[in-house]
Enzyme design. Structure first.
Site, PDB file in Angstrom:
ATOM      1  CG  HIS A  60      -1.985   1.024   1.195  1.00  0.00           C
ATOM      2  ND1 HIS A  60      -3.200   0.856   1.783  1.00  0.00           N
ATOM      3  CD2 HIS A  60      -2.021   2.254   0.638  1.00  0.00           C
ATOM      4  CE1 HIS A  60      -3.945   1.938   1.596  1.00  0.00           C
ATOM      5  NE2 HIS A  60      -3.233   2.813   0.898  1.00  0.00           N
ATOM      6  CG  LEU A  63       5.142   4.525  -6.039  1.00  0.00           C
ATOM      7  CD1 LEU A  63       5.567   3.531  -7.115  1.00  0.00           C
ATOM      8  CD2 LEU A  63       6.309   4.820  -5.104  1.00  0.00           C
ATOM      9  CG  HIS A 232      -5.766   2.217   5.489  1.00  0.00           C
ATOM     10  ND1 HIS A 232      -7.126   2.184   5.403  1.00  0.00           N
ATOM     11  CD2 HIS A 232      -5.343   2.918   4.410  1.00  0.00           C
ATOM     12  CE1 HIS A 232      -7.510   2.840   4.322  1.00  0.00           C
ATOM     13  NE2 HIS A 232      -6.444   3.285   3.696  1.00  0.00           N
ATOM     14  CG  ASP A 305      -2.178   4.890   3.511  1.00  0.00           C
ATOM     15  OD1 ASP A 305      -2.042   5.221   2.313  1.00  0.00           O
ATOM     16  OD2 ASP A 305      -3.131   5.254   4.214  1.00  0.00           O
TER      17      ASP A 305
END
Ligand SMILES: [Zn+2]
Length: 425
Positions: A60, A63, A232, A305
Site C-alpha cells: 500500500h 508513488l 489500513h 500507506d
C-alpha cells in the site's frame, strides 16, 4: 554474476526455517541455500549477526507518478522503498490521471522499468475515476498488469457496485482492496471522534464509519465468495469482524499501518498536520486491539500507506491539510522496535506480515527463499539503533510524525534480483 551471502540468520516462514545458512545468488536467482557453503573467487558478504529474510513487500504505497511528481516519483519512491528494506511496492491508483485505464498502467510499468530500483506492482481502480459509479475496465487492467483493484482514499459507497466488483474480480483471481469508510458517517471529520477531538475543537470521524463499511464488505465478500482485502484497519470493531469472518472461512484479509500500531489520537495534541491521516489515529483501545490482531494472526500484513505530500500543502491549518504521511523508511524500524523487541510478535511472524503474506494476497511469486526463486532479500540488523532524521530521507516528501524518534532495529541491506540496491551496514 555470482554472490555468496555467508553466516546470516535466515528466517523464511514459508519453509519454516530459522537457522544460520549460506546463500548463493546466481543470475538474479537463489541457486543454493544450505549451511556452510565455501566457494572461492566470488563476491562474498559476511552477514554474521544479521537477519536474512525474503524481500519485504509494501502492498500500500502512493508513488504519485503520474501527476504529482513534485511529491514523489517512481524513482524517488522506490529509492525510499529500498532504503526502508522493501524489494517491492504495490502502488495505489489515485494518481493524476487515475489508474483506471490500460494506458496509465502501461505508463507506470514503463516508468518503473526505466527508473525503479525495486519491483513495482500497479493497483488499478475499482470504479472509473474512483467515483464509485461505474466499474472500471477491470479485465483490461488485469491484462496490463495490475495485481489488485482499489479506489483507495475513497470507499465504494454503493453496495451494489461493490457486489458487482467482487463478482467480477473473482473471475480474474485478484483481490479488491477497500478503504472502508462510510462517507456520510465520517461527514468531513479530520481526526478520530472522541475525547481529543472535543478538547482540540476539531471535527471527528467516528470509528463506526469504518466498522459499518467493513461489515458490509465482509458480508458481500462472503456471499459472492470474492477476495476482499481491507486496507489500513484502525478500529477494534474492524479487527474483531475480520477475526470472526476468518473463523467462518471467508476470503478476507487485512493490513495495518505502523502509525496505527504506534500512535493514538493523543498525538494530535499540538495540531501537527503530520498526525493527520485517514483512517485517523484512533484511541488506545483501538491500538491495543490492533496489537492483538497482529499477535493472533487476524491481521495479515503491515503496509505503510506511504502518502507523500509537499510541505506547502501540509503546513496549513489542521483542518485544511491533506491526509497522509510517508512511511517507507520508518516502517521496518517501527515494527522491530514496537512489535518484535516488545515481544508482541517474533521475527518469523514479522516476515510473514511484511513479505510472505503480501506476496500471497497479491498473488506474486515472492516472499520465499527457496532454491530457484528470485533473489529478493531484505537484511536486518535487529540490534542497530537508528534515529529518524527527515533530512536524510530518500523520499521527496518529509511529512512524518516520527522525526527525531530513536528506534532499535533497522533494515541494513536490500537485494533485488541479486543486485544490492541499498547497503547501510
Ligand atoms: Zn492509501
Amino acid at each position: 554474476m555470482k554472490m555468496l551471502l555467508k553466516n546470516g540468520r535466515v528466517i523464511d516462514p514459508a519453509n519454516k526455517i530459522d537457522d544460520t545458512l549460506d546463500i548463493i545468488i546466481e543470475d538474479g536467482k537463489i541457486s543454493e541455500i544450505k549451511p556452510r557453503i565455501s566457494e572461492k573467487g566470488i563476491e562474498t558478504i559476511d552477514l554474521a549477526g544479521l537477519v536474512v529474510a525474503p524481500g519485504f513487500i509494501d502492498m500500500h504505497v502512493h508513488l504519485r507518478e503520474p501527476g504529482r511528481e513534485d511529491e514523489e516519483t517512481i524513482e524517488t519512491g522506490t529509492k525510499a522503498a529500498a532504503a526502508g528494506g522493501f524489494t517491492g511496492v504495490a502502488c495505489m491508483p489515485n494518481t493524476e490521471p487515475v489508474n483506471d485505464d490500460q494506458a496509465v498502467t502501461e505508463y507506470i510499468l514503463s516508468q518503473a522499468k526505466k527508473s525503479a530500483i525495486v519491483n513495482v506492482y500497479p493497483i488499478g481502480c475499482i470504479t472509473k475515476a474512483r467515483e464509485g459509479e461505474e466499474l472500471a475496465q477491470i479485465g483490461d487492467l488485469v491484462e496490463s498488469g495490475v495485481v489488485a483493484v482499489s479506489d483507495d482514499g475513497n470507499c465504494v459507497a454503493s453496495g451494489l457496485i461493490m457486489r458487482k466488483a467482487l463478482e467480477y474480480t473473482k473471475m480474474f483471481g485478484i483481490p479488491i482492496i477497500d478503504h472502508c469508510e462510510d462517507p456520510n458517517l465520517s461527514d468531513g471529520g479530520v481526526m478520530n471522534e472522541g475525547y481529543y477531538s472535543t478538547i482540540l475543537g476539531l471535527k471527528g470521524m467516528p470509528f463506526l464509519a469504518e466498522d459499518v463499511m467493513a461489515i458490509r464488505d465482509i458480508l458481500l465478500a462472503e456471499m459472492v465468495k470474492g477476495k476482499l482485502h481491507i486496507a489500513h484497519v484502525s478500529t477494534k470493531g474492524c479487527v474483531n469482524m475480520v477475526r470472526e469472518a476468518k473463523k467462518r472461512g471467508a476470503h478476507v484479509t487485512c493490513e495495518v499501518t505502523p502509525h496505527h500500531f504506534t500512535l493514538t489520537d493523543a498525538a494530535v495534541m499540538g495540531y501537527d498536520t503530520n498526525t493527520k491521516m485517514n483512517p485517523p489515529l484512533r484511541s488506545e483501545g483501538d491500538r491495543k486491539a490492533v496489537l492483538e490482531g497482529l499477535k493472533d494472526g487476524t491481521i495479515d500484513c503491515i503496509a505503510t500507506d506511504h502518502a507523500p505530500h509537499n510541505s506547502i500543502e501540509k503546513n496549513v491549518e489542521f483542518s485544511q491539510a491533506p491526509f497522509g504521511i510517508i512511511g517507507l523508511e520508518t516502517a521496518v524500524s517501527l515494527a522491530l522496535d514496537r512489535l518484535v523487541h516488545t515481544r508482541i510478535i517474533n521475527l518469523s511472524r514479522l516476515v510473514e506480515l511484511m513479505s510472505l503474506n503480501p506476496a500471497r494476497i497479491l498473488n506474486i511469486k515472492k516472499g520465499i527463499l527457496s532454491k530457484g526463486e528470485d533473489a529478493d532479500i531484505t537484511i536486518l540488523d535487529i540490534k542497530k539503533t537508528v534515529t529518524v532524521d527527515v533530512k536524510k530521507l530518500k523520499s521527496k516528501s518529509r511529512n512524518t510524525p516520527f522525526n527525531g524518534l530513536k528506534l532499535k532495529g533497522a533494515p541494513v541491506m536490500t537485494i533485488v534480483s541479486g543486485k544490492i540496491v541499498h547497503d547501510s551496514r
